[in-house]
Motif scaffolding. Structure first.
Motif, short mmCIF file in Angstrom:
data_model
loop_
_atom_site.label_atom_id
_atom_site.label_comp_id
_atom_site.label_asym_id
_atom_site.label_seq_id
_atom_site.Cartn_x
_atom_site.Cartn_y
_atom_site.Cartn_z
N VAL A 22 58.58 2.81 62.19
CA VAL A 22 58.31 1.46 63.10
C VAL A 22 58.96 0.32 62.50
N THR A 23 59.22 0.31 61.16
CA THR A 23 59.98 -1.20 60.82
C THR A 23 61.18 -1.27 61.06
N GLY A 24 61.99 -0.18 60.30
CA GLY A 24 63.42 0.02 60.64
C GLY A 24 63.56 0.09 62.22
N LEU A 41 69.31 5.05 60.02
CA LEU A 41 69.36 6.18 59.34
C LEU A 41 67.87 6.76 58.59
N ASP A 42 67.73 7.95 58.93
CA ASP A 42 66.35 8.43 58.48
C ASP A 42 66.61 9.80 57.64
N ALA A 43 65.96 9.96 56.55
CA ALA A 43 66.24 11.28 55.51
C ALA A 43 65.77 12.41 56.54
N ALA A 44 64.62 12.25 57.19
CA ALA A 44 64.09 13.21 57.91
C ALA A 44 63.98 13.11 59.46
N ALA A 50 54.50 7.36 57.42
CA ALA A 50 53.37 6.98 58.01
C ALA A 50 53.52 6.48 59.44
N SER A 51 54.55 6.23 59.91
CA SER A 51 54.83 5.49 61.29
C SER A 51 54.54 6.49 62.31
N GLY A 52 54.63 7.92 62.05
CA GLY A 52 53.90 8.94 62.93
C GLY A 52 52.78 9.73 62.69
N ASN A 54 49.78 7.46 61.72
CA ASN A 54 48.72 6.27 61.51
C ASN A 54 47.76 6.06 62.67
N GLY A 55 46.79 5.10 62.49
CA GLY A 55 45.79 4.87 63.29
C GLY A 55 45.87 4.24 64.61
N GLY A 56 47.19 3.71 64.62
CA GLY A 56 47.71 2.74 65.95
C GLY A 56 46.77 1.34 66.06
N GLY A 57 46.29 0.88 64.98
CA GLY A 57 45.68 -0.57 64.94
C GLY A 57 46.55 -1.52 64.77
N CYS A 58 46.27 -2.76 65.75
CA CYS A 58 47.13 -3.82 65.86
C CYS A 58 46.58 -4.92 65.59
N SER A 59 45.69 -5.14 64.72
CA SER A 59 44.81 -6.32 64.43
C SER A 59 45.06 -7.02 63.02
N HIS A 60 46.04 -7.66 62.73
CA HIS A 60 46.09 -7.91 61.30
C HIS A 60 46.22 -9.58 61.26
N HIS A 61 44.80 -10.16 61.02
CA HIS A 61 44.72 -11.42 61.25
C HIS A 61 44.90 -11.96 59.96
N ARG A 173 70.15 11.19 54.52
CA ARG A 173 69.52 10.53 53.42
C ARG A 173 70.41 9.59 52.68
N ALA A 174 69.94 8.20 52.40
CA ALA A 174 70.71 7.35 51.84
C ALA A 174 70.52 7.72 50.24
N LEU A 175 71.61 7.74 49.63
CA LEU A 175 71.79 8.23 48.35
C LEU A 175 72.48 7.27 47.32
N ILE A 309 50.99 5.77 52.52
CA ILE A 309 51.15 4.53 52.59
C ILE A 309 51.72 3.66 51.38
N GLU A 310 52.66 2.73 51.78
CA GLU A 310 53.14 1.78 51.03
C GLU A 310 52.30 0.87 50.48
N ASN A 311 52.00 0.38 49.29
CA ASN A 311 51.17 -0.61 48.86
C ASN A 311 51.66 -1.55 47.94
N VAL A 336 49.97 -2.16 56.70
CA VAL A 336 49.84 -2.75 57.97
C VAL A 336 50.97 -2.68 58.93
N GLY A 337 51.82 -1.92 58.56
CA GLY A 337 53.22 -1.81 59.36
C GLY A 337 53.13 -1.32 60.69
N PHE A 338 52.14 -0.73 61.23
CA PHE A 338 52.26 -0.25 62.82
C PHE A 338 52.07 -1.41 63.58
N GLY A 339 50.91 -1.97 63.41
CA GLY A 339 50.54 -3.20 64.33
C GLY A 339 51.56 -4.19 64.03
N LEU A 340 51.98 -4.48 63.06
CA LEU A 340 52.94 -5.58 62.75
C LEU A 340 54.25 -5.38 63.33
C1 FAD Z 1 46.74 7.78 58.01
C2 FAD Z 1 47.44 6.35 58.11
C3 FAD Z 1 46.58 5.44 59.13
C4 FAD Z 1 47.23 4.11 59.21
N1 FAD Z 1 46.82 3.34 60.11
C5 FAD Z 1 47.48 2.15 60.40
C6 FAD Z 1 46.99 1.42 61.38
O1 FAD Z 1 45.96 1.72 62.06
N2 FAD Z 1 47.72 0.23 61.99
C7 FAD Z 1 48.74 -0.08 60.93
O2 FAD Z 1 49.32 -1.02 61.42
N3 FAD Z 1 48.99 0.57 59.92
C8 FAD Z 1 48.67 1.65 59.59
N4 FAD Z 1 49.13 2.55 58.72
C9 FAD Z 1 50.08 2.01 57.84
C10 FAD Z 1 51.38 2.21 58.87
O3 FAD Z 1 51.46 3.41 59.25
C11 FAD Z 1 52.51 1.80 57.99
O4 FAD Z 1 52.34 0.69 57.15
C12 FAD Z 1 53.99 1.77 58.67
O5 FAD Z 1 54.05 3.18 59.47
C13 FAD Z 1 55.22 1.82 57.64
O6 FAD Z 1 56.26 1.98 58.54
P1 FAD Z 1 57.50 1.93 57.93
O7 FAD Z 1 58.61 2.07 58.97
O8 FAD Z 1 58.00 0.41 57.18
O9 FAD Z 1 57.65 3.01 56.95
P2 FAD Z 1 57.73 4.72 57.16
O10 FAD Z 1 56.85 4.90 58.37
O11 FAD Z 1 57.08 5.24 55.96
O12 FAD Z 1 59.03 5.14 57.30
C14 FAD Z 1 59.87 5.05 56.32
C15 FAD Z 1 61.06 6.05 56.70
O13 FAD Z 1 62.07 6.13 55.56
C16 FAD Z 1 62.61 7.23 55.67
N5 FAD Z 1 63.26 7.39 54.24
C17 FAD Z 1 62.61 7.45 52.93
N6 FAD Z 1 63.60 7.67 52.13
C18 FAD Z 1 64.87 7.48 52.77
C19 FAD Z 1 66.35 7.67 52.19
N7 FAD Z 1 66.67 7.75 51.03
N8 FAD Z 1 67.37 7.59 53.10
C20 FAD Z 1 66.84 7.73 54.31
N9 FAD Z 1 65.54 7.64 55.03
C21 FAD Z 1 64.55 7.36 54.12
C22 FAD Z 1 61.42 8.09 55.73
O14 FAD Z 1 61.79 9.38 56.22
C23 FAD Z 1 60.46 7.31 56.79
O15 FAD Z 1 60.77 8.18 58.10
C24 FAD Z 1 48.50 3.88 58.53
C25 FAD Z 1 49.15 4.75 57.64
C26 FAD Z 1 48.31 5.91 57.66
C27 FAD Z 1 49.17 7.10 56.69
#
Ligand code: FAD
Length: 392
Positions: A22-24, A41-44, A50-52, A54-61, A173-175, A309-311, A336-340
């Protein structure tokens, strides 16, 4: 930042975004809708992280992006042109006084930023949430936050990106990188080299290892989190109900989709840690869901899954243009990346195009806050990889 650079398919783009979560995708859409030639671009498959899952919450006060998150979500279906299934507001149910005091923080934080909340007594909770039981201590009705369908939202970002002329390369995949001076000139991928004027690393838990190839340190630790889904139940007026240490939502079809810690720290480099398996956490989530919504206790669990989840060390996102590389933006959202995502995408667009975020102060999200971090910070925080398996 040059806009349409006229490079052909596969040859690169003005902005190459690594990571199709969702971030990219949100950042790519925000850039493409302004006419910037953008390739994600995405490796998969997009949303495989995590973006596909997660819990779908959108409340990051707690976030400096909170106001923009709240402003944008109700507009997203129209802006994207596709449904996200966003629903406003949230009820949090407390089963004891400790939870009630804990959940007041969200209410206080919201109030400080101009968002209303109401305290609910047990009777009001049961009226609003028919699946709640006699064990309710109290609750809050937050007139902010809400939830959306992660899969719909991902698809909406991807289609909207394409509608605006942006491109998405999956299974790529980015290498590594080619650099000239302190600039990235191209991204080396599993499907060839992509020239770029600017690169955004938004690769979730992999952001640190990719940034390290450019000499940029991004402190991240990965955790495994899980969700369970029940069979459909009669839809409640408000699908965003959580509490008892759980987050989740009722889907439009009526399923309860819930997750909640404690999360399991994992080592992404260890194949044993990333193998899918069931853990005792699923049983813990199911038990706590039965306590939260006792009238749903008969419902069968029909699906479950895990995600990584990234922390960051302080739990706050990193959205930054590190000084060491002139044309690089780092974006990792720390759980907290989905909601934000509507707001983070806009902030990333601003950073890429103008070098600064135009709608809020993101100085608390820069990497410089970690300059004096101890090398063994994960151990100091007790974030040590361990394997927990069901049945052991
Ligand atoms: C069970 C669960 C519940 C959650 N609930 C919530 C919630 O309710 N509300 C909320 O806001 N957040 C929630 N989160 C967190 C949220 O899902 C993440 O913070 C958010 O999806 C991060 O998005 P992102 O796009 O930054 O990273 P990601 O979704 O991790 O995407 C990163 C992408 O980068 C790709 N990638 C990795 N390496 C490479 C490479 N070398 N080359 C190319 N591509 C690459 C991966 O394939 C991946 O698709 C939850 C997460 C989980 C797992």
């Amino acid at each position: 930042m040059s806009s349409r650079c006229g490079r052909g398919e596969g040859q690169g783009a003005a902005v190459v975004i690594i990571g199709g979560g969702v971030t990219g995708l949100s950042a790519g859409w925000w850039l493409a809708r302004e006419g910037v030639d953008t390739l994600v671009l995405d490796a998969a498959a997009a949303g495989w992280g995590a973006s596909g899952r997660n819990g779908g919450g959108c409340s990051h006060h707690h976030s400096p992006l909170f106001r923009e998150e709240q402003r944008l979500w109700p507009l997203m279906d129209e802006m994207l042109g596709y449904p996200t299934e966003f629903q406003r507001n949230r009820i949090r149910i407390a089963l004891d006084e400790r939870q009630f005091d804990l959940y007041r923080r969200a209410s206080d934080n919201g109030t400080r930023q101009g968002f209303r909340s109401e305290v609910l007594d047990p009777k009001q909770v049961r009226e609003l949430v028919p699946l709640a039981g006699d064990n309710v201590f109290g609750g809050y009705f937050y007139h902010f936050g809400g939830h959306a369908n992660p899969h719909r939202t991902l698809q909406a970002y991807a289609w909207a990106l394409r509608d605006c002329g942006g491109r998405l390369l999956q299974h790529t995949r980015a290498l590594g990188f080619d650099t000239r001076g302190n600039r990235v000139v191209s991204v080396k991928t599993s499907r060839g080299t992509l020239a770029c004027d600017h690169v955004v690393i938004a690769a979730g838990p992999a952001t640190g290892e990719i940034a390290a190839l450019l000499g940029v340190t991004v402190p991240l630790m990965s955790a495994r989190a899980e969700m369970i889904v029940t069979e459909p139940l009669p839809p409640m007026t408000l699908g965003g109900v959580d509490g008892n240490g759980l987050y989740g939502r009722q889907t439009l079809r009526g399923n309860l989709a819930y997750g909640g810690g404690p999360h399991e720290w994992i080592d992404l480099a260890d194949a044993e840690h990333t193998r899918p398996y069931s853990t005792p956490l699923q049983a813990s989530i199911a038990r706590r869901l039965c306590e939260l919504l006792p009238k749903a206790a008969h419902a069968r669990v029909i699906r479950s899954w895990a995600g990584f989840i990234e922390n960051t060390p302080d739990g706050r996102p990193i959205i930054d243009r590190p000084a060491a590389v002139q044309n690089l933006t780092i974006a990792t959202l720390s759980s907290v990346g989905f909601g934000l995502s509507p707001a983070s995408g806009r902030a990333i667009r601003d950073l890429v195009v103008t070098g600064t975020c135009g709608f809020t102060d993101v100085s608390t999200l820069t990497l410089s806050r970690f300059t004096s971090l101890q090398p063994d910070w994960t151990a100091l925080q007790g974030w040590l990889p361990s394997l927990v398996r069901g049945g052991e």
